[in-house]
Write an enzyme that holds these catalytic residues in place. Sequence first.
Site, short mmCIF file in Angstrom:
data_model
loop_
_atom_site.label_atom_id
_atom_site.label_comp_id
_atom_site.label_asym_id
_atom_site.label_seq_id
_atom_site.Cartn_x
_atom_site.Cartn_y
_atom_site.Cartn_z
N LYS A 197 0.86 -1.19 0.00
CA LYS A 197 0.00 0.00 0.00
C LYS A 197 0.89 1.23 0.00
O LYS A 197 1.72 1.41 0.89
CB LYS A 197 -0.90 -0.01 1.23
CG LYS A 197 -1.74 1.26 1.34
CD LYS A 197 -2.78 1.15 2.42
CE LYS A 197 -3.54 2.46 2.56
NZ LYS A 197 -4.56 2.42 3.59
N LYS A 251 -2.27 -1.53 -3.80
CA LYS A 251 -3.12 -0.34 -3.74
C LYS A 251 -2.27 0.91 -3.80
O LYS A 251 -1.27 0.97 -3.09
CB LYS A 251 -3.90 -0.39 -2.43
CG LYS A 251 -4.77 0.80 -2.15
CD LYS A 251 -5.34 0.69 -0.77
CE LYS A 251 -6.09 1.97 -0.50
NZ LYS A 251 -6.40 2.12 0.89
C1 PBG Z 1 -7.36 3.58 5.57
C2 PBG Z 1 -7.67 3.39 4.14
C3 PBG Z 1 -7.48 4.31 3.09
C4 PBG Z 1 -8.05 3.72 1.96
C5 PBG Z 1 -8.54 2.47 2.33
N1 PBG Z 1 -8.28 2.28 3.68
C6 PBG Z 1 -6.92 5.69 3.07
C7 PBG Z 1 -5.58 5.96 3.58
O1 PBG Z 1 -4.76 5.08 3.80
O2 PBG Z 1 -5.33 7.15 3.81
C8 PBG Z 1 -8.12 4.37 0.61
C9 PBG Z 1 -9.22 3.89 -0.28
C10 PBG Z 1 -9.53 4.80 -1.42
O3 PBG Z 1 -8.88 5.83 -1.65
O4 PBG Z 1 -10.49 4.47 -2.14
N2 PBG Z 1 -6.15 3.19 6.01
#
Ligand code: PBG
Length: 326
Positions: A197, A251
């Site tokens: 991520k 992601k």
């Molecule tokens: C929380 C999380 C995030 C997303 C999914 N879980 C945001 C982040 O890490 O700031 C992003 C999902 C999206 O942008 O559609 N940790």
Amino acid sequence: MTSFPHSRPRRLRSYAWTRALVREHTLGPADLIWPIFVHEGEDFEPITSMPGVVRYPLAKIGEAAKLADDLGIPAIALFPKINPALKTNDGEEAANADNLVCRAIAALKKAAPEVGVMADVALDPFTTTGQDGIVRDGVVVNDDSVDMLVRQALVQTKAGCDIIAPSDMMDGRILAIREALERDGHTDTLIMAYAAKYASAFYGPFRDAVGSGGALKGDKKTYQMDPANGEEALREIALDLDEGADMIMVKPGMPYLDVVARAHDSINAPLFAYQVSGEYAMIMAAAQNGWMDERAAMLESLIAFKRAGCAGILSYFAPNAAKILA
Ligand code: PBG
């Protein structure tokens, strides 16, 4: 040496039936996981930066599960926008067995037991800092955060969650959660690790949706990955599998398809990508301006994930795409 014009790749593209015959990948409703938002209010609430996406009121969340069931979408991923008064530095509300997420999980499972429910493990909807972990002296501390994340995973599991999805990027959290689940007898609970991520600008609209964006000071670069790195993603993925993850996620999606393809080549586990809020927003904004065809761009963006090696895709387009593909 073939001499012109013996090799003509266009032969296979001449008709719809030839194209269908040689098509390498297909996309169907069963490839999709649908992320949805829930809030404490009574009404459906539009999310400005995500045209067509709403926050569900808890009382109506069952409708989402029934729609997924009708459309053949196997699973829903749930994200809460909690009452800001419940936020704290440590995000304790995440571990409250009666919090908004747990109530929503129970309502989803009641409305459509056959639809899988996945819940995020991360503290950002619950912290005053908007960070995914606990901040001490300006630093997101790892091991205290993991303790809270384990408690969060347990209450979600007890509420009926089928897939625990740690998105926090703390070190060692998959092992800690897996051990806690086993200890507590939850031997069948799946873990989908947000393994690779990245610290991404493409999460902007999501942070509006869960109400963590305004609170967030600074960035998440001390735990989410550097967009410049590819090798590191493979190490993160290997670690999470070793720690007990059943499924792996990359992601964001489209800007990281190279990472998806490399992961697919190097691992032997179901691989997912998250087409995140900013990717959705870009396509929708262009479509609403008449600059791209929404339906064609949606389907092309989704099949790209299959081509890159995904078993499935988390996408806000899930219901719209499933309607077309059903
Ligand atoms: C929380 C999380 C995030 C997303 C999914 N879980 C945001 C982040 O890490 O700031 C992003 C999902 C999206 O942008 O559609 N940790």
